[in-house]
Scaffold this active site. Sequence first.
Site, PDB file in Angstrom:
ATOM      1  N   ASP A  63      -2.606  32.357 -11.726  1.00 51.12           N
ATOM      2  CA  ASP A  63      -2.148  30.973 -11.719  1.00 51.12           C
ATOM      3  C   ASP A  63      -1.214  30.836 -12.913  1.00 51.12           C
ATOM      4  O   ASP A  63      -1.662  30.788 -14.068  1.00 51.12           O
ATOM      5  CB  ASP A  63      -3.327  30.016 -11.842  1.00 51.12           C
ATOM      6  CG  ASP A  63      -2.902  28.546 -11.861  1.00 51.12           C
ATOM      7  OD1 ASP A  63      -1.677  28.279 -11.918  1.00 51.12           O
ATOM      8  OD2 ASP A  63      -3.793  27.677 -11.854  1.00 51.12           O
ATOM      9  N   ASN A  90      10.611  31.320  -7.621  1.00 50.22           N
ATOM     10  CA  ASN A  90      10.485  30.575  -6.374  1.00 50.22           C
ATOM     11  C   ASN A  90       9.343  29.566  -6.377  1.00 50.22           C
ATOM     12  O   ASN A  90       9.440  28.517  -5.752  1.00 50.22           O
ATOM     13  CB  ASN A  90      10.266  31.555  -5.217  1.00 50.22           C
ATOM     14  CG  ASN A  90       9.751  30.879  -3.969  1.00 50.22           C
ATOM     15  OD1 ASN A  90      10.489  30.214  -3.254  1.00 50.22           O
ATOM     16  ND2 ASN A  90       8.453  31.023  -3.704  1.00 50.22           N
ATOM     17  N   TYR A 155       9.459  14.796  -8.121  1.00 51.43           N
ATOM     18  CA  TYR A 155       9.843  16.061  -7.482  1.00 51.43           C
ATOM     19  C   TYR A 155      11.352  16.290  -7.601  1.00 51.43           C
ATOM     20  O   TYR A 155      11.792  17.371  -8.012  1.00 51.43           O
ATOM     21  CB  TYR A 155       9.429  16.053  -6.010  1.00 51.43           C
ATOM     22  CG  TYR A 155       9.922  17.266  -5.247  1.00 51.43           C
ATOM     23  CD1 TYR A 155       9.316  18.510  -5.428  1.00 51.43           C
ATOM     24  CD2 TYR A 155      10.993  17.176  -4.355  1.00 51.43           C
ATOM     25  CE1 TYR A 155       9.768  19.628  -4.738  1.00 51.43           C
ATOM     26  CE2 TYR A 155      11.441  18.288  -3.668  1.00 51.43           C
ATOM     27  CZ  TYR A 155      10.834  19.503  -3.858  1.00 51.43           C
ATOM     28  OH  TYR A 155      11.286  20.609  -3.186  1.00 51.43           O
ATOM     29  N   LYS A 159      13.558  19.257  -9.594  1.00 54.31           N
ATOM     30  CA  LYS A 159      14.561  20.095  -8.944  1.00 54.31           C
ATOM     31  C   LYS A 159      15.936  19.918  -9.596  1.00 54.31           C
ATOM     32  O   LYS A 159      16.736  20.858  -9.650  1.00 54.31           O
ATOM     33  CB  LYS A 159      14.630  19.771  -7.448  1.00 54.31           C
ATOM     34  CG  LYS A 159      13.387  20.187  -6.680  1.00 54.31           C
ATOM     35  CD  LYS A 159      13.112  21.674  -6.816  1.00 54.31           C
ATOM     36  CE  LYS A 159      11.898  22.126  -6.034  1.00 54.31           C
ATOM     37  NZ  LYS A 159      11.640  23.577  -6.151  1.00 54.31           N
TER      38      LYS A 159
END
Length: 265
Positions: A63, A90, A155, A159
């Site tokens: 993790d 990723n 979110y 990004k």
Amino acid sequence: MYGNENFTLITGASMGIGKAFAFECASRGMNLLLIALQEPRLEETKEDICSKYPVEVVTYGADLTEPSAVTALFQYCLQQKIKVNILINNVGMGAGGRFENISPDFYLQMLNLNNQVMTMMTYYFLPMLKESSSAYILNMSSMEATLPLPYKSVYTGTKNFIYAFSLALREELARSNVKVSVVCPGPVLTNPDGLKRINSHGKRAKLIMLMPEEVAKIGIKNLLQGKGVIVPGKVSWTIVKLMKFCPTSLKMKMLERVFRVYRDH
């Protein structure tokens, strides 16, 4: 011990786009270091790849949001003499809904996984990448990095960080052997929850939806060609380009209407 062989390191490699990246890279003859949670599907991914392609595949279950997890991974690579010449950041997570309806713990986890882990992975592995004659970093962002979405505020913020970080680092390393790219896909069908989100938008989402294998193929091809910003899919690419010419106030009103379906999630 793996000696002088080069490896492509992929985080979040046991499912979705990360798994597709693994298969795409293996099909190109790249040895793989696959990082994901210590679950059966990580080893299953390795076995599936090894049954199809003659490449070396190493798995590492962890993790990465745990304290010292990234440094432990880096030390493992040094101890095993695993030379990473391609780093694919990723792994990530997301959620939709009104900002105040999602718990602060979830936001902190998202910020950690999407941004902190990527930054530290890049920091620790960059010196190793610079030792290769040719090396690459591919960071997973989203077309939403250029289209701030209401009801996905944190979110899209994460990004946007990945997008800006990647372009800035690319220029810093422009005269080095390390090429940095950022991939910005639109909707990708990676799991049942993703399918629900796509279906909530009806036909318009399906026009730009891609499968993980398509994103991986386009992403790796353009990465190796040295392209900076990779937007898979002609429709997604066109939307990103057109939105640059749209006034911000109008663009945000349009996006609020389109993504209002997430409001009560």
